[in-house]
Design a protein around this motif. Structure first.
Motif, mmCIF file in Angstrom:
data_model
loop_
_atom_site.group_PDB
_atom_site.id
_atom_site.type_symbol
_atom_site.label_atom_id
_atom_site.label_comp_id
_atom_site.label_asym_id
_atom_site.label_seq_id
_atom_site.Cartn_x
_atom_site.Cartn_y
_atom_site.Cartn_z
ATOM 1 N N ALA A 134 1.049 -1.344 -0.150
ATOM 2 C CA ALA A 134 -0.212 0.234 0.006
ATOM 3 C C ALA A 134 0.591 1.170 -0.028
ATOM 4 C CB ALA A 134 -0.936 -0.278 1.282
ATOM 5 N N HIS A 135 1.928 0.912 -0.362
ATOM 6 C CA HIS A 135 2.504 2.552 -0.384
ATOM 7 C C HIS A 135 4.398 2.363 -1.294
ATOM 8 C CE1 HIS A 135 5.204 6.001 2.619
ATOM 9 N NE2 HIS A 135 5.537 5.726 1.412
ATOM 10 N N THR A 136 3.546 2.574 -2.296
ATOM 11 C CA THR A 136 5.049 3.051 -3.809
ATOM 12 C C THR A 136 5.205 4.092 -3.772
ATOM 13 O OG1 THR A 136 3.737 1.601 -5.109
ATOM 14 C CG2 THR A 136 5.097 -0.198 -4.011
ATOM 15 N N HIS A 137 6.524 4.252 -4.806
ATOM 16 C CA HIS A 137 6.634 5.681 -4.892
ATOM 17 C C HIS A 137 7.767 5.137 -6.550
ATOM 18 C CE1 HIS A 137 5.389 8.121 -2.033
ATOM 19 N NE2 HIS A 137 6.401 7.596 -1.108
ATOM 20 N N MET A 138 6.481 4.710 -7.763
ATOM 21 C CA MET A 138 7.439 4.829 -9.135
ATOM 22 C C MET A 138 7.540 5.865 -9.698
ATOM 23 S SD MET A 138 7.124 1.371 -8.530
ATOM 24 C CE MET A 138 6.607 -0.291 -7.603
ATOM 25 N N THR A 194 5.984 -1.609 2.040
ATOM 26 C CA THR A 194 8.053 -1.062 1.521
ATOM 27 C C THR A 194 7.541 0.166 1.628
ATOM 28 O OG1 THR A 194 7.505 -0.963 -0.700
ATOM 29 C CG2 THR A 194 7.633 -2.911 0.591
ATOM 30 N N ASP A 195 7.236 1.270 1.277
ATOM 31 C CA ASP A 195 7.957 2.913 0.511
ATOM 32 C C ASP A 195 8.501 2.273 0.319
ATOM 33 O OD1 ASP A 195 8.146 5.912 0.508
ATOM 34 O OD2 ASP A 195 9.217 5.403 2.974
ATOM 35 N N HIS A 196 8.468 2.022 -0.987
ATOM 36 C CA HIS A 196 9.603 1.620 -1.835
ATOM 37 C C HIS A 196 9.827 2.417 -3.232
ATOM 38 C CE1 HIS A 196 11.855 -0.518 -5.415
ATOM 39 N NE2 HIS A 196 10.732 -0.297 -6.101
HETATM 40 ZN ZN LIG Z 1 6.500 6.833 1.052
#
Ligand SMILES: [Zn+2]
Ligand SMILES: NC(=O)NCCC(=O)O
Ligand SMILES: [Zn+2]
Length: 463
Positions: A60-64, A316-318
């Protein structure tokens, strides 16, 4: 191919563990049956004996492709979602960014365009509000109606994403009325910027000072303030990337009062620490993210929070940046190191390792990585479980395999692994996304563009 049968595996959901065969038709789970009690026919049979059959992960937390610090996160929607599939994640919720001075809708449309036709797995969006004002506040209910029901605000990064307390209160009031969920980056960015300036003036420029100036107390203070603002607004609150034990204590106190306050942590805070940030020769830059990695002692509180449900989700905050050419931007000034770590491919495995290590149970693994993020963000039971009617996002997981995490073998578009050399027990073997095999016994057989945008409902822990 429309009918698939998965036989002989141990099906694990947040609620149950049972030996069962799983029948999939037209992209959905249609039935589960005790092994050898059914006479189903199928176009494809997948033998899952000795394996787990688990729901695809929901990150629920990615930044592509996030623009940050003068550069862009190095995974595109194509490379990042492919890597997610390799790691057993079948849905991501990424963040569309509102550009200051433009509308939330314009930000969402821009991110829709980046993702459209490029994703290997399904995706949804939150919106980052960079500018809370009359116009953007009016847009929030419309976005909620269109399946974008959560909004991230920042108490950090003055001059970039920062919102002041008045703006936060107003956004919370609208979210509270319209059924939206505010996601908070809880760090006192104004105080942190003073400490950054003072550290640099003392010549403290190495990556480890990133961790020293972003004090645990300033995470706890912001978490406390966000909770009080949410109470005043009568709104629920989801605090992202919690890393400090003092912040966990704030969440626990709020939840003990019965408040609708939720917390997310990330694998990097559970498995890495300030020891990594202190690695010599600028290697510490690989571990610069915000909130920062904390001293090891904080990890026990995070694990406890996950067991006691004071923390509900692991995302992940990927947000990957290559060591060469991107993290480099901060040589000689830690404040210029782009913030973020890669991890979308590693989350399911690291959390399985947490099962092996005895931190959490198998069902809790699935709960914090699949079911709860799906419920939190209005995707359940379409996503996050294996049950009749659910999308057939299913992972065949080998709990006995061992693997060594490495940039040499990972599929994320980044030149280092935050977990380089770490050996874990367990590995994704086969992945189905809406019934279609995308990883077939450790071979990628998916393609860009098969993932679709999933409109979300409201947070399912409210009302
Ligand atoms: Zn983030
Ligand atoms: N977390 C981080 O360091 N980078 C991504 C942006 C954010 O989540 O604040
Ligand atoms: Zn953040």
């Amino acid at each position: 191919m429309t009918r698939t049968l998965i036989t002989g595996g141990l099906v694990i959901t947040a609620a149950d563990e049972l030996h069962a065969d799983v029948l999939i038709e037209h992209g959905r789970v249609v039935a589960l049956a005790a092994p050898e009690t059914q006479e189903w026919t199928a176009d494809r049979v997948i033998d899952a004996s000795q394996k787990y059959v688990i729901p695809g992960g929901v990150d629920a937390h990615t930044h592509m492709e996030l623009p940050f610090g003068g550069t862009f996160a190095s995974d595109t929607f194509e490379t990042g979602t492919r890597a997610a599939a390799w790691g057993g994640t079948t849905t991501i919720v990424d963040f569309a960014v509102q550009v200051k001075g433009e509308s939330l809708h314009a930000g969402l449309n821009a991110w829709m365009e980046k993702a459209d036709g490029n994703c290997a797995i399904d995706y949804a969006f939150h919106v980052i509000m960079s500018d809370v004002n009359e116009t953007t506040l009016r847009e929030m209910p419309k976005l909620i109606e269109h399946g974008v029901s959560s909004f991230k605000l920042f108490m950090a990064y003055p001059g970039v994403f920062f919102s002041d307390d008045g703006q936060i209160l107003r956004a919370m009031q609208v979210a509270g009325d319209a059924g939206g969920l505010i996601m908070m980056h809880a760090e006192n960015g104004i105080a942190i910027d003073v400490l950054v300036e003072q550290a640099l003036a003392r010549g403290e420029t190495d990556p480890r000072y990133h961790g020293e100036v972003r004090k645990a107390l300033l995470e706890a203070e912001a978490t406390h303030r966000a909770i009080q603002l949410a109470r005043v607004a009568g709104a629920p609150l989801y605090v992202v990337h919690v890393s400090a034990q003092e912040a966990v204590a704030e969440l626990a106190a709020a939840r003990d009062m019965g408040l609708p306050v939720f917390g997310e942590t990330c694998p990097q805070y559970l498995f890495l620490s300030t020891d990594n940030l202190a690695e010599p020769d600028f290697e510490g830059a690989k571990y610069v993210c915000s909130t920062p990695l904390r001293p090891k002692e904080h990890q026990a509180a995070l694990w406890r929070g996950l067991r006691t449900n004071d923390l509900q989700v692991v995302s992940t905050d990927h947000c990957p940046f290559c060591f060469v050419g991107q993290k480099d931007l901060g040589r000689g000034d830690f404040s210029k190191i782009p913030n973020g770590l890669p991890g979308v491919e590693n989350r399911m495995d690291l959390l399985h390792q947490a099962v092996v290590d005895g931190h959490i149970s198998r069902r809790r693994w699935i709960e914090i990585a699949c079911a709860t993020p799906a419920r939190m963000f209005g995707l359940y039971p379409q996503k996050g479980t294996i049950a009749p009617g659910a999308d057939a996002d299913v992972v065949i997981y080998d709990p006995h395999a061992t693997q060594t995490l490495s940039a040499e073998t990972h599929h994320m578009n980044v030149d280092y692994s935050a977990y380089e050399g770490k050996t874990v027990t367990g590995q994704v073997e086969t992945v189905l996304s809406r019934g279609e095999v995308v990883i077939d016994q450790r071979k990628y057989v998916g393609h860009a563009g098969r993932g679709v945008f999933v409109p979300r409902g409201l947070c399912q822990y409210l009302g």
